[in-house]
Motif scaffolding. Structure first.
Motif, PDB file in Angstrom:
ATOM      1  N   CYS A 239       0.859  -1.181   0.000  1.00 29.95           N
ATOM      2  CA  CYS A 239       0.000   0.000   0.000  1.00 29.95           C
ATOM      3  C   CYS A 239       0.901   1.237   0.000  1.00 29.95           C
ATOM      4  N   CYS A 240       0.314   2.386  -0.323  1.00 27.75           N
ATOM      5  CA  CYS A 240       1.110   3.604  -0.472  1.00 27.75           C
ATOM      6  C   CYS A 240       1.919   3.894   0.799  1.00 27.75           C
ATOM      7  N   GLN A 241       3.195   4.211   0.599  1.00 31.51           N
ATOM      8  CA  GLN A 241       4.092   4.437   1.736  1.00 31.51           C
ATOM      9  C   GLN A 241       3.735   5.717   2.504  1.00 31.51           C
ATOM     10  N   ILE A 242       3.038   6.644   1.849  1.00 34.01           N
ATOM     11  CA  ILE A 242       2.630   7.871   2.545  1.00 34.01           C
ATOM     12  C   ILE A 242       1.216   7.721   3.105  1.00 34.01           C
ATOM     13  N   CYS A 243       0.240   7.440   2.225  1.00 36.81           N
ATOM     14  CA  CYS A 243      -1.156   7.572   2.669  1.00 36.81           C
ATOM     15  C   CYS A 243      -1.857   6.244   2.906  1.00 36.81           C
ATOM     16  N   GLY A 244      -1.200   5.124   2.594  1.00 37.34           N
ATOM     17  CA  GLY A 244      -1.791   3.831   2.873  1.00 37.34           C
ATOM     18  C   GLY A 244      -2.772   3.332   1.818  1.00 37.34           C
ATOM     19  N   HIS A 245      -3.004   4.144   0.772  1.00 37.75           N
ATOM     20  CA  HIS A 245      -3.962   3.767  -0.270  1.00 37.75           C
ATOM     21  C   HIS A 245      -3.529   2.491  -1.003  1.00 37.75           C
ATOM     22  N   ALA A 246      -4.496   1.653  -1.358  1.00 35.11           N
ATOM     23  CA  ALA A 246      -4.250   0.464  -2.174  1.00 35.11           C
ATOM     24  C   ALA A 246      -5.489   0.217  -3.026  1.00 35.11           C
TER      25      ALA A 246
ATOM     26  N   TYR B  33       2.246   4.110  -8.834  1.00 29.94           N
ATOM     27  CA  TYR B  33       1.671   5.448  -8.670  1.00 29.94           C
ATOM     28  C   TYR B  33       0.474   5.369  -7.714  1.00 29.94           C
ATOM     29  N   CYS B  34       0.432   6.291  -6.747  1.00 31.30           N
ATOM     30  CA  CYS B  34      -0.715   6.384  -5.848  1.00 31.30           C
ATOM     31  C   CYS B  34      -1.573   7.566  -6.299  1.00 31.30           C
ATOM     32  N   SER B  35      -2.806   7.283  -6.694  1.00 27.81           N
ATOM     33  CA  SER B  35      -3.659   8.356  -7.217  1.00 27.81           C
ATOM     34  C   SER B  35      -4.244   9.200  -6.080  1.00 27.81           C
ATOM     35  N   LYS B  36      -4.079   8.756  -4.847  1.00 27.19           N
ATOM     36  CA  LYS B  36      -4.656   9.512  -3.734  1.00 27.19           C
ATOM     37  C   LYS B  36      -3.734  10.647  -3.270  1.00 27.19           C
ATOM     38  N   CYS B  37      -2.429  10.340  -3.076  1.00 31.07           N
ATOM     39  CA  CYS B  37      -1.521  11.385  -2.586  1.00 31.07           C
ATOM     40  C   CYS B  37      -0.474  11.775  -3.627  1.00 31.07           C
ATOM     41  N   GLU B  38      -0.543  11.133  -4.847  1.00 35.32           N
ATOM     42  CA  GLU B  38       0.348  11.466  -5.967  1.00 35.32           C
ATOM     43  C   GLU B  38       1.780  10.954  -5.799  1.00 35.32           C
TER      44      GLU B  38
HETATM   45 ZN    ZN Z   1      -0.600   7.655  -1.385  1.00 38.34          ZN
END
Ligand code: ZN
Length: 422
Positions: free
Chosen positions: A20-27, A63-68
């Protein structure tokens, strides 16, 4: 939301996928680029070593579309990527030395630093950055996990040989007081648990303290086709948007951001506790110029196509030289060359050797993943190979005139963004 699953490879002796995203956790994250399998860039065996088993790791960009945030799909144990004999010292490049001198001039003026102020540099390497603050008369401390810290201490730059974390931050604060400035140049992308790092920074920072980070800039990476800067040390590829997202999760506010020339295009970002300083117009200017969402997806697709084409173009240029019986050598062996060598498929039949300047810790070793030797530069002025490819192509303007002045007469080539003879 903090990531629920942080990819922790430290202590595993191996690697762990980033789920999952290393910054915001998005997956789930979206695949942006695949460079296939790569050896660790610092895995440089001594010339003449009997070939033995070596690890290779998948190298994919997500690429994480939530936090870019654009990020690597795999975390590798730091013991593997930063071995104690880590053959790198940042003081070697003039461009970097100049940049750090300029960082001191800019920040000391903007922040009005006084003599008593403590400046702490995380990932301080040989002390090149922080020596500028020392020369300015400020109190300084470097934190550096590798043996390069011994070089720094030998030069009179107080340096703690430790991996940075909250415990180290607490110790620093107890022993030296709170830091007025914490700098982190080119290691903010390296450390696995970025949230723990930011917490550690806040722990050390005075109430009105300022955190200054320098990171390779994603937008420049895409623009200049610097796929060769993608390797396992670099877990994250920041834009101002994604850094801002990260720092805001911890109550920090970005108040100034600007592009700088390091590593072929980086950003310097200033942050402080929210509401401490007025936010300068530079922040909005940079954010407005960054693609997001679908625009970013399209930009990444274009990048993916261009990376593939650049490999085929370099093959064409090399084939032309080789068909005429020409010899090819490499100029400089920066970490980024490892990605290019292995993605393009350069081997010892194509590249005779790679040159480094006298004193480089890489001389006497082989390029990662290959049997191409790294030798002292003077050899090429005797050999006069027909072609020399500059693998530190981001500083070709600095290197090319120096090579000509020393008497090299053959063709000088930069491999990226489009392979060309200088
Ligand atoms: Zn993110």
């Amino acid at each position: 939301m903090r990531p629920t699953k942080i990819a922790r490879a430290a202590g595993t002796g191996a690697s762990v996928p980033v789920e999952c995203c290393q910054i915001c956790g998005h997956a789930p994250l979206e695949n942006a680029l695949s460079l296939s399998y790569m050896p660790p860039v610092n895995q440089m065996v001594k010339i003449g070593t009997v070939p033995h088993q070596q690890p290779w790791f998948p190298t994919n960009l997500f690429y994480c579309s939530k936090c870019e945030l654009v990020q690597l799909g795999l975390a590798v144990d730091p013991v593997i990527i930063f071995p104690p004999e880590y053959p790198y010292t940042s003081g070697m490049t003039k461009l970097l030395r100049d940049n750090f001198a300029e960082l001191y001039v800019e920040s000391s003026k903007m922040l009005g630093l006084s003599k008593d102020d403590l400046i702490v540099d995380i990932g301080s390497n040989d002390g090149t950055l922080i020596s500028n603050f020392q020369n300015g008369g400020h109190r300084i401390l470097g934190i550096e996990p590798t043996d390069v810290s011994k070089i720094a201490n030998g030069r009179g730059i107080p340096t703690l040989q430790r991996y940075f974390g909250k415990a180290v931050a607490r110790e620093v604060k107890e022993q030296h007081g709170a830091a007025k400035v914490v700098t982190c140049a080119n290691c903010f992308a390296h450390i696995e648990d970025i949230h723990a790092i930011v917490e550690g920074i806040i722990e050390m920072l005075a109430p009105d303290g300022v955190f200054i980070s320098e990171s390779h800039y994603l937008i420049k990476l895409l623009e200049m086709l610097q796929y060769d800067t993608i390797y396992h040390e670099h877990l994250r590829y920041y834009s101002v948007g994604s850094i801002k997202h990260l720092l805001e999760m911890h109550g920090l506010e970005v108040f100034h951001a600007r592009p700088i020339p390091s590593h072929g295009g980086s950003i310097r970002v200033y942050a402080t506790r929210k509401g401490t300083r007025p936010v300068q117009p530079s922040v909005k200017q940079m954010l407005d110029a960054e693609p997001r969402g679908d625009a970013m997806r399209q930009r990444l697709k274009k990048f993916r196509d261009e990376v593939m084409l650049s490999k085929l173009r370099l093959h064409t240029l090399i084939r032309d030289v080789k068909e005429k019986g020409g010899r090819i050598v490499g100029i400089s062996a920066p970490s980024r060359a490892s990605t290019l060598f292995n993605y393009v498929g350069l081997d010892e039949a194509i590249i005779d050797y790679v040159c480094e300047i006298e004193g480089s810790l890489k001389i006497g070793r082989c390029m990662p993943g290959t049997l191409i030797p790294v030798v002292e530069e003077s050899r090429m002025f005797v050999d006069q190979p027909e072609c020399a490819i500059i693998f530190s192509w981001h500083i070709a303007d600095e290197l090319a005139p120096r090579l000509r002045a020393k008497g090299y007469k053959g063709m000088l080539v930069t491999p990226l963004p489009v392979p060309r003879a200088l």
